[in-house]
Structures are given as C-alpha cells and as structure tokens.
Design a protein around this motif. Structure first.
Motif, short mmCIF file in Angstrom:
data_model
loop_
_atom_site.label_atom_id
_atom_site.label_comp_id
_atom_site.label_asym_id
_atom_site.label_seq_id
_atom_site.Cartn_x
_atom_site.Cartn_y
_atom_site.Cartn_z
N PRO A 2 87.84 -1.43 59.96
CA PRO A 2 88.86 -1.08 60.97
C PRO A 2 90.26 -1.56 60.59
N LEU A 3 90.36 -2.79 60.07
CA LEU A 3 91.66 -3.29 59.65
C LEU A 3 92.20 -2.47 58.49
N LEU A 4 91.36 -2.16 57.50
CA LEU A 4 91.83 -1.42 56.34
C LEU A 4 92.34 -0.04 56.75
N ARG A 5 91.67 0.62 57.67
CA ARG A 5 92.12 1.94 58.11
C ARG A 5 93.48 1.84 58.81
N ARG A 6 93.63 0.85 59.66
CA ARG A 6 94.91 0.69 60.37
C ARG A 6 96.02 0.34 59.40
N VAL A 7 95.75 -0.58 58.50
CA VAL A 7 96.79 -1.01 57.56
C VAL A 7 97.16 0.13 56.62
N THR A 8 96.22 1.01 56.30
CA THR A 8 96.56 2.17 55.47
C THR A 8 97.58 3.06 56.18
N ALA A 9 97.37 3.31 57.46
CA ALA A 9 98.35 4.10 58.22
C ALA A 9 99.71 3.41 58.23
N LEU A 10 99.70 2.09 58.42
CA LEU A 10 100.96 1.33 58.44
C LEU A 10 101.64 1.34 57.09
N ARG A 11 100.85 1.21 56.02
CA ARG A 11 101.42 1.16 54.67
C ARG A 11 102.09 2.47 54.30
N VAL A 12 101.45 3.59 54.62
CA VAL A 12 102.04 4.89 54.32
C VAL A 12 103.33 5.09 55.12
N LEU A 13 103.30 4.72 56.40
CA LEU A 13 104.49 4.90 57.23
C LEU A 13 105.61 3.95 56.80
N THR A 14 105.26 2.74 56.36
CA THR A 14 106.27 1.81 55.86
C THR A 14 106.96 2.38 54.63
N HIS A 15 106.18 2.98 53.73
CA HIS A 15 106.76 3.63 52.55
C HIS A 15 107.74 4.72 52.99
N ALA A 16 107.32 5.56 53.93
CA ALA A 16 108.20 6.63 54.39
C ALA A 16 109.46 6.06 55.03
N HIS A 17 109.30 5.04 55.88
CA HIS A 17 110.46 4.42 56.52
C HIS A 17 111.41 3.84 55.51
N ASP A 18 110.89 3.09 54.53
CA ASP A 18 111.76 2.42 53.57
C ASP A 18 112.48 3.44 52.68
N PHE A 19 111.79 4.51 52.32
CA PHE A 19 112.44 5.53 51.51
C PHE A 19 113.57 6.19 52.30
N ALA A 71 99.30 10.70 59.89
CA ALA A 71 98.43 11.24 60.94
C ALA A 71 96.97 11.22 60.51
N THR A 72 96.71 11.59 59.26
CA THR A 72 95.34 11.58 58.75
C THR A 72 94.76 10.17 58.75
N ALA A 73 95.56 9.19 58.26
CA ALA A 73 95.09 7.81 58.21
C ALA A 73 94.89 7.24 59.60
N ALA A 74 95.81 7.54 60.52
CA ALA A 74 95.69 7.03 61.89
C ALA A 74 94.48 7.63 62.59
N GLU A 75 94.24 8.92 62.36
CA GLU A 75 93.07 9.56 62.96
C GLU A 75 91.78 8.92 62.46
N SER A 76 91.74 8.62 61.15
CA SER A 76 90.57 7.94 60.60
C SER A 76 90.36 6.58 61.25
N ALA A 77 91.47 5.85 61.46
CA ALA A 77 91.37 4.54 62.10
C ALA A 77 90.89 4.65 63.54
N GLU A 78 91.41 5.63 64.26
CA GLU A 78 90.98 5.82 65.65
C GLU A 78 89.52 6.23 65.72
N ASP A 79 89.09 7.13 64.82
CA ASP A 79 87.68 7.53 64.82
C ASP A 79 86.79 6.33 64.54
N GLY A 80 87.21 5.48 63.59
CA GLY A 80 86.43 4.29 63.30
C GLY A 80 86.35 3.34 64.47
N ASP A 81 87.46 3.19 65.21
CA ASP A 81 87.44 2.33 66.39
C ASP A 81 86.51 2.89 67.47
N ARG A 82 86.53 4.23 67.64
CA ARG A 82 85.65 4.84 68.64
C ARG A 82 84.18 4.67 68.25
#
Length: 349
Positions: A293-310, A328-339
C-alpha cells in the motif's frame, strides 16, 4: 521530458559555471531553477592519473534560502563507522578547497556521472554497474535506518512536503499553476485531495521511526566510471528527515516504477534497462520491501512530484499531461489496493 542527474531539469548555462581554480576543471553543469550543479575534476598527479571529483550544488533563482545541511550531531551519526556500506554517504564538506561561497554545498565523490546518466550508456557494463550500485544503496540505507529518531514529531521528507504545498495552494513558480489546473481537469478534485493526504503522511505509519535519507534517487547516486577509483557515493544531507523506515526504499523504487510506466507510454527518454532487475537489486540489498500500500501511494506521489518539479523549475512540456495520466494510473492502483485490503480485513473479521 526527462529528469537528468540531480533532479528534474536541463543543463545549466555558462553563467552558472565557477571559474576553475586550484587545479579543478569544470566537466559539466546541470540543474534547474531550483538547484544548480557544477561537476568538477582535478588530476591525481602529474602523470594525469584519475583523481578527485567534486559536485558543487547551489540554489537556483527559484529556491528560497540556502540549501539545507545536516547539523553537527546528525553529521556525526552519519559519519559513524556503523553507517559505512558499499555505497558511501557523501556529506557536504566545506573542507574541500578550491571553491568558496556561503550558498555552495560541496560533495567529494568518485566520478562525474550519476546512475541516471549511466543508464543511458549503451551496453550491459554500465547497466550492471548501476544495478550493483543500487544493491549497495539498499545495504547502506538499511544501516542508515539503524539510527533511531529522537522523541517528537516526524520531520517530513522535502519532496512530499513540496508537493503538498502545491496541491494545497495551486500556484508556484514557472508553470506550476498551469499544471495544477490541468491536474484538476485530468485527476479531479477528490483524487487531488487524496494525493494531498498521502503526501502529508508519506513517511508516517507503523514500524520504527528512523533517520531517513529523504530523497534517494538515481540522480544523486554517483558512480566511478572509466577508471575512476572508489566506491559509489550517494549525495546525502539536503533532504534528511525523520520518519518510517519504509519511506526511503519506497521513494527509490517509485522512481524505477515511474521509468517503467513512462517507457510503456513511449515518453521520457527512458533507457532500455532491465528495470525489474534494478528494483530487485534495491530490495535485495535492503533485505526487504516496503508495504505494497505504501509503495503504490508513494509511486503516485513520486510521479506527480516529477511533473510538479519539471513544470515549476524547467517549464511547460506537452508530456506533462501524459504524466498526469500516469499519476491517475498509479493512484487508481493504490486505491484498488486499499479497497482490497479493507475487504480482506472485513472478511477475516
């Protein structure tokens, strides 16, 4: 759109290069409006033998204040023999001669190129070097995480904290506001609120609270190459934090997952490396994996951080909208895992 060494961005301009002095020669410059890096080298002797390498980092025009440095007590913990691993923790070192400036952070390292750069070198030799260095990073982070956190609240890692400020404010430097408007459209307000909650709790959770590197990345892992001596080194000190031990490994694995996601979409100039093998080397060296669960959430955050910083520190690029789709794909995976986890808990109860 690609993130070179030292973070997202492009090569810095000639005006950012310090004059060579005391035998130091500028090899290359890189960076963004947030952080500029100058890579220097000087010969080890009159015979032209390989010698020293120096990475000098300084705040760019969009950075507020000086670059962070660890205090004396934390530096002593990081320099302790027990923290020694196959990858050296390269700490800011003001004793290095040849460059002066209160805003400079200087690192003595074994080479002029990072893992991010070497992954773009064709051939198995470079990729194998990166793979073994990542295995060493896992070992070194495990030893770093033996330093317990002091009593008191956690200190959040800078990447998620920077992302959280932008998610809450919707503005910032460069094209940050434009990216936020696009994120609202493509991700929706509910998902942005969820990402903000994840960013605020990225390094919290069950388990030990420890000293964190805070932002281990391919761009901060410097390798010897082409005959350079010495073990690899991980630039350390600017992003130190206190929190749950799983965060560091999750952040690094998330960067590798981002490369795989981007390559699947044909964007980002991703090298033809065996990304699962690189990820496996990290977890093998560390001796474990973060919670899924943490890895899925952090993946969504890492991709968005890259986009923000760029967007904030380099500028707008049309691929940024595709990166939002990856979020969106990474966040959906994280939400599915949480469910799924919640449903399993209810069934077992």
């Amino acid at each position: 759109m690609r993130a070179p060494e030292g973070g997202t961005g492009t090569r810095a301009g000639q005006r950012d290069r310090p004059a060579a002095q005391d035998g130091w020669r500028v090899v290359r410059t890189l960076g963004t409006a947030r952080v500029r890096t100058t890579v220097l080298t000087r010969s080890g002797g009159a015979d032209g033998a390989r010698g020293e390498h120096l990475w000098v980092r300084r705040p760019g025009p969009a950075h507020e204040g000086d670059l962070p440095r660890p205090d004396a007590a934390t530096t002593a913990k990081l320099r302790a023999p027990a923290r020694t691993g196959p990858v050296r923790l390269a700490l800011p070192d003001d004793r290095i001669d040849g460059h002066d400036g209160a805003d400079e952070v200087r690192y003595s390292v074994p080479g002029a190129f990072s893992a991010a750069r070497l992954l773009h070198v064709p051939g198995e030799e470079a990729h194998a070097s990166v793979r073994e260095a990542l295995r060493g990073v896992g070992v070194t982070l495990r030893r770093l995480h033996e330093v317990p956190a002091p009593p008191g609240p956690d200190t959040p890692p800078l990447g998620p904290a920077r992302l959280l400020r932008w998610l809450r404010s919707g503005d910032g430097t460069g094209s940050a506001a434009r990216l936020h408007r696009a994120a609202v459209t493509r991700l929706g307000a509910r998902r942005l609120e969820l990402l903000a909650a994840w960013a605020g709790s990225a390094a919290t959770g069950p388990g030990r609270r420890v000293l964190l590197h805070g932002g281990p990345a391919l761009g901060s892992l410097v390798l010897p190459w082409g005959g350079d001596p010495g073990p690899p080194a991980l630039l350390t000190g600017e992003e130190l934090a206190w929190g749950a031990a799983d965060f560091d490994i999750a952040w690094l694995l998330a960067e590798l997952t981002e490369l795989a996601l981007a390559r699947d979409r044909g964007i980002g100039g991703v090298p033809a490396a065996d990304i699962p093998a690189l990820s496996g080397a990290v977890t093998d060296g560390y001796g474990g994996t973060p919670s899924q669960p943490l890895l899925r959430r952090v993946t969504a955050l890492r991709v968005l951080t890259h986009a923000h910083d760029f967007a904030s520190y380099v500028g707008w690029h049309e691929e940024l909208t595709i990166y939002l789709d990856l979020v969106a794909t990474a966040a959906e995976s994280a939400e599915d895992g949480d469910r799924d986890k919640g449903q399993a808990a209810r069934n077992s109860g």
